[in-house]
Structures are given as C-alpha cells and as structure tokens.
Design a protein around this motif. Structure first.
Motif, PDB file in Angstrom:
ATOM      1  N   UNK A 116      10.775  83.012   8.439  1.00 55.04           N
ATOM      2  CA  UNK A 116       9.794  83.796   9.592  1.00 55.04           C
ATOM      3  C   UNK A 116      10.256  84.651  10.175  1.00 55.04           C
ATOM      4  N   UNK A 117      10.371  85.466  11.017  1.00 53.02           N
ATOM      5  CA  UNK A 117      10.513  86.726  11.730  1.00 53.02           C
ATOM      6  C   UNK A 117      11.198  85.920  13.105  1.00 53.02           C
ATOM      7  N   UNK A 118      10.212  85.962  13.384  1.00 49.88           N
ATOM      8  CA  UNK A 118      10.540  84.722  15.129  1.00 49.88           C
ATOM      9  C   UNK A 118      13.140  83.519  14.405  1.00 49.88           C
ATOM     10  N   UNK A 119      12.301  82.922  13.477  1.00 54.17           N
ATOM     11  CA  UNK A 119      13.875  82.719  12.716  1.00 54.17           C
ATOM     12  C   UNK A 119      14.984  83.615  11.876  1.00 54.17           C
ATOM     13  N   UNK A 120      14.354  84.775  11.564  1.00 48.66           N
ATOM     14  CA  UNK A 120      15.723  85.815  11.516  1.00 48.66           C
ATOM     15  C   UNK A 120      16.563  85.876  13.306  1.00 48.66           C
ATOM     16  N   UNK A 121      15.519  86.258  13.875  1.00 53.83           N
ATOM     17  CA  UNK A 121      15.993  86.914  14.555  1.00 53.83           C
ATOM     18  C   UNK A 121      16.279  86.027  15.906  1.00 53.83           C
ATOM     19  N   UNK A 122      16.104  84.935  15.299  1.00 50.68           N
ATOM     20  CA  UNK A 122      16.805  83.704  16.138  1.00 50.68           C
ATOM     21  C   UNK A 122      18.143  83.518  15.938  1.00 50.68           C
ATOM     22  N   UNK A 123      18.628  83.789  14.577  1.00 50.69           N
ATOM     23  CA  UNK A 123      19.466  83.321  13.902  1.00 50.69           C
ATOM     24  C   UNK A 123      20.765  84.988  14.518  1.00 50.69           C
ATOM     25  N   UNK A 124      19.818  86.290  14.291  1.00 48.69           N
ATOM     26  CA  UNK A 124      20.848  87.020  14.532  1.00 48.69           C
ATOM     27  C   UNK A 124      21.376  86.280  16.431  1.00 48.69           C
ATOM     28  N   UNK A 125      20.330  86.599  17.274  1.00 45.44           N
ATOM     29  CA  UNK A 125      20.640  86.099  18.503  1.00 45.44           C
ATOM     30  C   UNK A 125      21.804  85.017  19.181  1.00 45.44           C
ATOM     31  N   UNK A 126      21.848  84.037  18.162  1.00 47.11           N
ATOM     32  CA  UNK A 126      22.528  82.595  18.316  1.00 47.11           C
ATOM     33  C   UNK A 126      24.118  83.312  17.639  1.00 47.11           C
ATOM     34  N   UNK A 127      24.083  83.936  16.219  1.00 50.45           N
ATOM     35  CA  UNK A 127      24.909  84.554  15.969  1.00 50.45           C
ATOM     36  C   UNK A 127      26.106  85.341  17.071  1.00 50.45           C
ATOM     37  N   UNK A 128      25.198  86.684  17.302  1.00 48.30           N
ATOM     38  CA  UNK A 128      25.170  86.833  18.923  1.00 48.30           C
ATOM     39  C   UNK A 128      25.745  86.458  19.787  1.00 48.30           C
ATOM     40  N   UNK A 129      25.300  85.907  20.590  1.00 45.25           N
ATOM     41  CA  UNK A 129      25.285  84.587  21.665  1.00 45.25           C
ATOM     42  C   UNK A 129      26.685  83.749  22.003  1.00 45.25           C
ATOM     43  N   UNK A 130      26.873  82.841  20.673  1.00 48.50           N
ATOM     44  CA  UNK A 130      28.038  82.185  20.873  1.00 48.50           C
ATOM     45  C   UNK A 130      28.970  82.605  19.940  1.00 48.50           C
ATOM     46  N   UNK A 131      29.002  83.734  19.461  1.00 47.23           N
ATOM     47  CA  UNK A 131      30.299  84.286  18.543  1.00 47.23           C
ATOM     48  C   UNK A 131      30.301  83.529  17.510  1.00 47.23           C
ATOM     49  N   UNK A 132      29.639  83.004  16.305  1.00 44.76           N
ATOM     50  CA  UNK A 132      29.935  82.499  15.646  1.00 44.76           C
ATOM     51  C   UNK A 132      30.042  83.553  14.360  1.00 44.76           C
ATOM     52  N   UNK A 133      30.070  84.156  13.503  1.00 43.73           N
ATOM     53  CA  UNK A 133      30.217  85.335  12.579  1.00 43.73           C
ATOM     54  C   UNK A 133      29.405  84.669  11.624  1.00 43.73           C
ATOM     55  N   UNK A 134      28.294  84.752  11.834  1.00 47.71           N
ATOM     56  CA  UNK A 134      27.178  83.941  10.925  1.00 47.71           C
ATOM     57  C   UNK A 134      27.526  85.277   9.658  1.00 47.71           C
ATOM     58  N   UNK A 135      27.425  84.215   8.115  1.00 48.99           N
ATOM     59  CA  UNK A 135      27.235  84.689   6.743  1.00 48.99           C
ATOM     60  C   UNK A 135      25.951  84.634   6.700  1.00 48.99           C
ATOM     61  N   UNK A 136      25.549  85.893   6.443  1.00 46.69           N
ATOM     62  CA  UNK A 136      24.005  85.934   5.831  1.00 46.69           C
ATOM     63  C   UNK A 136      24.340  85.738   3.784  1.00 46.69           C
ATOM     64  N   UNK A 137      23.358  85.173   3.409  1.00 48.06           N
ATOM     65  CA  UNK A 137      23.331  85.307   2.065  1.00 48.06           C
ATOM     66  C   UNK A 137      22.047  84.911   1.354  1.00 48.06           C
ATOM     67  N   UNK A 138      21.698  85.283   0.784  1.00 46.97           N
ATOM     68  CA  UNK A 138      20.275  85.316  -0.937  1.00 46.97           C
ATOM     69  C   UNK A 138      20.880  84.299  -1.675  1.00 46.97           C
ATOM     70  N   UNK A 139      19.840  83.530  -2.646  1.00 48.34           N
ATOM     71  CA  UNK A 139      20.050  83.021  -3.633  1.00 48.34           C
ATOM     72  C   UNK A 139      19.608  83.987  -4.450  1.00 48.34           C
ATOM     73  N   UNK A 140      20.637  84.310  -5.283  1.00 48.36           N
ATOM     74  CA  UNK A 140      20.696  84.997  -7.259  1.00 48.36           C
ATOM     75  C   UNK A 140      19.923  83.943  -7.616  1.00 48.36           C
ATOM     76  N   UNK A 141      18.702  84.152  -7.748  1.00 45.72           N
ATOM     77  CA  UNK A 141      18.245  83.311  -9.278  1.00 45.72           C
ATOM     78  C   UNK A 141      18.979  83.868 -10.151  1.00 45.72           C
TER      79      UNK A 141
END
Length: 172
Positions: A13-38
């Motif tokens: 859900x778009x809310x989830x993607x926005x939340x992860x990005x906001x957590x990354x920004x607010x908490x300085x996590x340096x999130x690595x964004x990946x997707x499965x390659x089947x």
C-alpha cells in the motif's frame, strides 16, 4: 553493524511505502530498498534487485512487478501455500544479507512483539533469526501505539489493514 532492508512486493500500500521512507528519513536508517527477482527457470531460485530509492520501486498497477513474476512461476498464494512472503520478502532479504556480509554469518531481526510470540519461527536458531521485541525489549501492541503517539507521523493504516494490498491475512 546494522543494515535496514525493505523488500517491496510490488503490491505494498502507498501508506506503507511512504511510512518506510519517512522512517528512513526521520531515524537516519539508510534503508536498502530491494525487490525480488524471480527467475522463471525451474530449479533456479529467487534473487533480488537493489533500488536507489523508494521512487523506483514497482507499485500497484505497474506491469510485471515482483508479485506478478512470483505468480507466473509459483501460482497464486493462498492459505495452503502462502509462498508470497517467502519469495518476495524472506529469500530476497536473506540473499541480500549474504551478499552484503560476504557470508551466511549474520542474524536477521524480526519485528514480532511479545504478544505475538506464537508467530516466532520454530526454525529460528538454524535460520539465525532474532526477535528483539520479544527477547531484548519485550514490547506489546500497547507499547507500539504509545511510541507512535509520541511521533509526528505514523503508518496511517487501521489495525486490521495489512501492508500488502492483496493480503488475506489481515483483511476483512
């Protein structure tokens, strides 16, 4: 030596993607964004693709995203064969960790709370899974709610809503 990884299903859900990005920004996590390659070839396992930002991830409506790749190879996930989490989250995150650390010698932290202890994997020791919200800082749903009430943002989904737009596990 912590690495924060978000594995996108392509149906988040778009809310989830926005939340992860906001957590990354607010908490300085340096999130690595990946997707499965089947890999569609029989006998070839799932890999992953790293994205430079949340803006390049596949989203609902994009053609041939990770979820569609998964159903082409494995069929539709369901209660008897819930392979979506395995192929779209667990395997890609594990393979990323193996490549990042250069070995299998790492632990994965899972955010299951003390009041969800029945969801812990029975294979947690051999899979090197740890549950910090159970063992390090026993945390309940009420603790989580109190934490987010103190923040300037939250997920924005109801408690009965899941993060994936097609998930039957958390939906009416």
């Amino acid at each position: 030596n912590l690495v924060f990884v978000f594995a996108n299903t392509g149906l988040e859900k778009m809310e989830t993607l926005q939340f992860v990005a906001r957590c990354d920004y607010e908490f300085g996590l340096g999130v690595i964004y990946i997707e499965a390659n089947i890999n569609p070839e029989l006998g070839k396992g799932t890999g992953y693709v790293v994205h430079s930002s949340i803006n390049t991830l596949k989203t609902v409506g994009d053609k041939y995203g990770p979820f569609e790749q998964m159903i082409l190879k494995y069929g539709l996930p369901n209660q008897k064969f819930p392979h979506c989490t395995r192929e779209l989250k667990t395997v890609p995150i594990y393979k990323y960790g193996k490549d990042f650390f250069g070995s299998r010698d790492f632990y994965q932290a899972i955010g299951i709370r003390i009041d969800e202890i029945d969801r812990m994997s029975i294979h947690r020791k051999e899979k090197k899974l740890i549950y910090p919200l159970i063992s390090l800082v026993p945390t309940t749903n009420e603790n989580i709610d109190a934490f987010w009430k103190e923040q300037s943002f939250d997920l924005g989904l109801k408690s009965y809503e899941g993060n994936c737009s097609l998930c039957w596990k958390k939906d009416f």
